[in-house]
Design an enzyme around this catalytic site. Structure first.
Site, PDB file in Angstrom:
ATOM      1  N   SER A 135      -0.619   4.410  -8.034  1.00 49.12           N
ATOM      2  CA  SER A 135       0.808   4.119  -7.563  1.00 49.12           C
ATOM      3  C   SER A 135       1.567   3.451  -8.685  1.00 49.12           C
ATOM      4  O   SER A 135       1.002   2.359  -9.400  1.00 49.12           O
ATOM      5  CB  SER A 135       0.615   3.350  -6.161  1.00 49.12           C
ATOM      6  OG  SER A 135       1.878   2.736  -5.628  1.00 49.12           O
ATOM      7  N   TYR A 146      -2.521  -4.485  -2.717  1.00 45.78           N
ATOM      8  CA  TYR A 146      -2.520  -3.221  -2.826  1.00 45.78           C
ATOM      9  C   TYR A 146      -2.016  -2.996  -4.324  1.00 45.78           C
ATOM     10  O   TYR A 146      -2.561  -1.990  -5.219  1.00 45.78           O
ATOM     11  CB  TYR A 146      -1.231  -2.545  -2.001  1.00 45.78           C
ATOM     12  CG  TYR A 146      -1.048  -1.089  -2.342  1.00 45.78           C
ATOM     13  CD1 TYR A 146      -1.787  -0.128  -1.711  1.00 45.78           C
ATOM     14  CD2 TYR A 146       0.241  -0.633  -3.260  1.00 45.78           C
ATOM     15  CE1 TYR A 146      -1.545   1.113  -1.862  1.00 45.78           C
ATOM     16  CE2 TYR A 146       0.318   0.707  -3.280  1.00 45.78           C
ATOM     17  CZ  TYR A 146      -0.354   1.572  -2.748  1.00 45.78           C
ATOM     18  OH  TYR A 146      -0.203   2.916  -2.986  1.00 45.78           O
TER      19      TYR A 146
HETATM   20  N1  NAP Z   1       2.514   7.632   0.293  1.00 51.88           N
HETATM   21  C1  NAP Z   1       2.994   7.183  -0.861  1.00 51.88           C
HETATM   22  O1  NAP Z   1       4.355   7.074  -1.015  1.00 51.88           O
HETATM   23  C2  NAP Z   1       2.131   6.716  -1.962  1.00 51.88           C
HETATM   24  C3  NAP Z   1       2.557   6.409  -3.388  1.00 51.88           C
HETATM   25  C4  NAP Z   1       1.621   6.258  -4.301  1.00 51.88           C
HETATM   26  C5  NAP Z   1       0.464   6.049  -4.099  1.00 51.88           C
HETATM   27  N2  NAP Z   1      -0.141   6.425  -3.015  1.00 51.88           N
HETATM   28  C6  NAP Z   1      -1.725   6.414  -2.665  1.00 51.88           C
HETATM   29  O2  NAP Z   1      -1.894   7.981  -2.438  1.00 51.88           O
HETATM   30  C7  NAP Z   1      -3.193   7.640  -1.485  1.00 51.88           C
HETATM   31  C8  NAP Z   1      -3.041   8.197   0.015  1.00 51.88           C
HETATM   32  O3  NAP Z   1      -1.820   7.565   0.569  1.00 51.88           O
HETATM   33  P1  NAP Z   1      -1.131   8.236   2.000  1.00 51.88           P
HETATM   34  O4  NAP Z   1       0.366   7.677   1.938  1.00 51.88           O
HETATM   35  O5  NAP Z   1      -1.267   9.693   1.958  1.00 51.88           O
HETATM   36  O6  NAP Z   1      -2.111   7.452   3.166  1.00 51.88           O
HETATM   37  P2  NAP Z   1      -2.293   7.369   4.419  1.00 51.88           P
HETATM   38  O7  NAP Z   1      -1.095   8.350   5.326  1.00 51.88           O
HETATM   39  O8  NAP Z   1      -2.213   6.080   5.198  1.00 51.88           O
HETATM   40  O9  NAP Z   1      -3.635   8.192   4.661  1.00 51.88           O
HETATM   41  C9  NAP Z   1      -4.805   7.537   4.362  1.00 51.88           C
HETATM   42  C10 NAP Z   1      -6.010   8.253   4.312  1.00 51.88           C
HETATM   43  O10 NAP Z   1      -7.105   7.315   3.709  1.00 51.88           O
HETATM   44  C11 NAP Z   1      -7.920   7.417   4.751  1.00 51.88           C
HETATM   45  N3  NAP Z   1      -8.691   6.071   4.956  1.00 51.88           N
HETATM   46  C12 NAP Z   1      -8.214   4.949   5.317  1.00 51.88           C
HETATM   47  N4  NAP Z   1      -9.080   3.934   5.605  1.00 51.88           N
HETATM   48  C13 NAP Z   1     -10.320   4.520   4.890  1.00 51.88           C
HETATM   49  C14 NAP Z   1     -11.722   3.935   4.921  1.00 51.88           C
HETATM   50  N5  NAP Z   1     -11.947   2.715   5.251  1.00 51.88           N
HETATM   51  N6  NAP Z   1     -12.662   4.718   4.234  1.00 51.88           N
HETATM   52  C15 NAP Z   1     -12.250   6.054   4.035  1.00 51.88           C
HETATM   53  N7  NAP Z   1     -10.988   6.564   4.190  1.00 51.88           N
HETATM   54  C16 NAP Z   1     -10.055   5.869   4.743  1.00 51.88           C
HETATM   55  C17 NAP Z   1      -7.444   7.802   6.082  1.00 51.88           C
HETATM   56  O11 NAP Z   1      -8.406   8.452   7.051  1.00 51.88           O
HETATM   57  P3  NAP Z   1      -8.702   7.926   8.554  1.00 51.88           P
HETATM   58  O12 NAP Z   1      -7.575   9.050   9.283  1.00 51.88           O
HETATM   59  O13 NAP Z   1      -9.806   8.020   9.039  1.00 51.88           O
HETATM   60  O14 NAP Z   1      -7.892   6.597   8.780  1.00 51.88           O
HETATM   61  C18 NAP Z   1      -6.479   9.048   5.351  1.00 51.88           C
HETATM   62  O15 NAP Z   1      -6.956  10.050   5.402  1.00 51.88           O
HETATM   63  C19 NAP Z   1      -3.404   6.294  -1.358  1.00 51.88           C
HETATM   64  O16 NAP Z   1      -4.546   5.873  -2.271  1.00 51.88           O
HETATM   65  C20 NAP Z   1      -2.213   5.686  -1.661  1.00 51.88           C
HETATM   66  O17 NAP Z   1      -2.359   4.182  -2.244  1.00 51.88           O
HETATM   67  C21 NAP Z   1       0.782   6.737  -1.717  1.00 51.88           C
END
Ligand code: NAP
Length: 226
Positions: A135, A146
């Site tokens: 990120s 984070y």
């Molecule tokens: N969204 C953004 O703008 C953005 C930007 C830069 C980087 N990122 C990175 O992209 C990645 C995905 O982000 P997202 O925005 O798609 O997040 P999200 O919508 O919150 O989804 C998170 C995912 O991680 C899983 N998860 C949560 N806790 C966990 C645990 N204890 N063990 C295993 N899996 C777990 C969740 O599964 P459950 O359904 O079981 O909870 C879900 O599938 C992250 O690494 C984040 O840092 C996101």
């Protein structure tokens, strides 16, 4: 031509957000998918819709990590591992950061991610890839655990890349940039989600690396052109 026919790809955190969109994109390119979320109930509907294998993986829990890695290994060789699952925690300066939240974020996003990678590595094919989702908030003040967890992911990527050079495993950290997901909404509660790109718009570098490209250890998805 579909670029990932014959590849088996493991995507963590594929129940929603970036992981789900990525699973769809990789599946469209012909990959055989192994998808995880914290419970089978969370991942089964996505896996079923894509004809993928569904595994429970809670990155806080060593037993769950070892059992998911063994189950993935039994399915056969892994060509690509995408470490996508992560936690936001709260946005707060380090001076005041709540340590219970810190430990939770670190245990999922750093410790658990490394342990799952270690456990799966014997099954990762030489010439394969490990893609870690990072990120732009890496090291950003007031993003607390984070920000530090994303710095750690960047470090893990660079070190693994050097350590796995003999096996020709491409380790690449990809920053998707801000995209419309639950995590983004939690980080920016006052933002209109419709002003933020759909995750689908930032997936091409993930597919390209999975298909064999090696852009170096770090990619900014919004700047990707191939
Ligand atoms: N969204 C953004 O703008 C953005 C930007 C830069 C980087 N990122 C990175 O992209 C990645 C995905 O982000 P997202 O925005 O798609 O997040 P999200 O919508 O919150 O989804 C998170 C995912 O991680 C899983 N998860 C949560 N806790 C966990 C645990 N204890 N063990 C295993 N899996 C777990 C969740 O599964 P459950 O359904 O079981 O909870 C879900 O599938 C992250 O690494 C984040 O840092 C996101």
């Amino acid at each position: 031509m579909r670029r990932l026919v014959g590849s088996r790809i493991v995507v963590t955190g594929a129940s929603r957000g970036i992981g789900r969109a990525l699973a769809e994109a990789l599946g469209d390119e012909g990959a055989a998918l192994v998808l995880t979320a914290t419970t089978v109930e969370h991942i089964a509907p996505v896996a079923e819709s894509l004809g993928a294998e569904a595994l429970a993986l809670d990155l806080r829990d060593s037993e769950s990590i070892q059992s998911a890695a063994s189950a993935a290994a039994r399915l056969g060789r892994v060509d690509v591992l995408v470490n996508n699952a992560g936690l936001l925690g709260v946005r707060a300066p380090l001076s005041d950061y709540p340590m219970d939240v810190w430990r939770d974020v670190m245990s999922v996003s750093v410790d658990g991610t490394l342990e799952f990678t270690q456990a799966l590595l014997p099954s990762v094919a030489d010439g394969g890839a490990i893609i870690n989702v990072t990120s732009g908030a890496a090291g950003r003040p007031s993003w607390g655990a984070y920000g530090v967890s994303r710095l750690a992911i960047n470090g893990l990527t660079q070190m693994l890349r050097a350590e796995l050079v003999d096996r020709d495993i491409r380790c690449v950290a990809i920053n998707p940039g801000g995209v419309r997901t639950e995590m983004r909404a939690a980080a920016y509660p006052d933002e209109d989600p419709l002003t933020v790109p759909d995750p689908k718009e930032r997936l091409e570098p993930f597919v390209a690396v999975a298909a064999g490209e090696d852009p170096g250890w770090f990619v900014e998805a919004k700047d990707w052109s191939s």
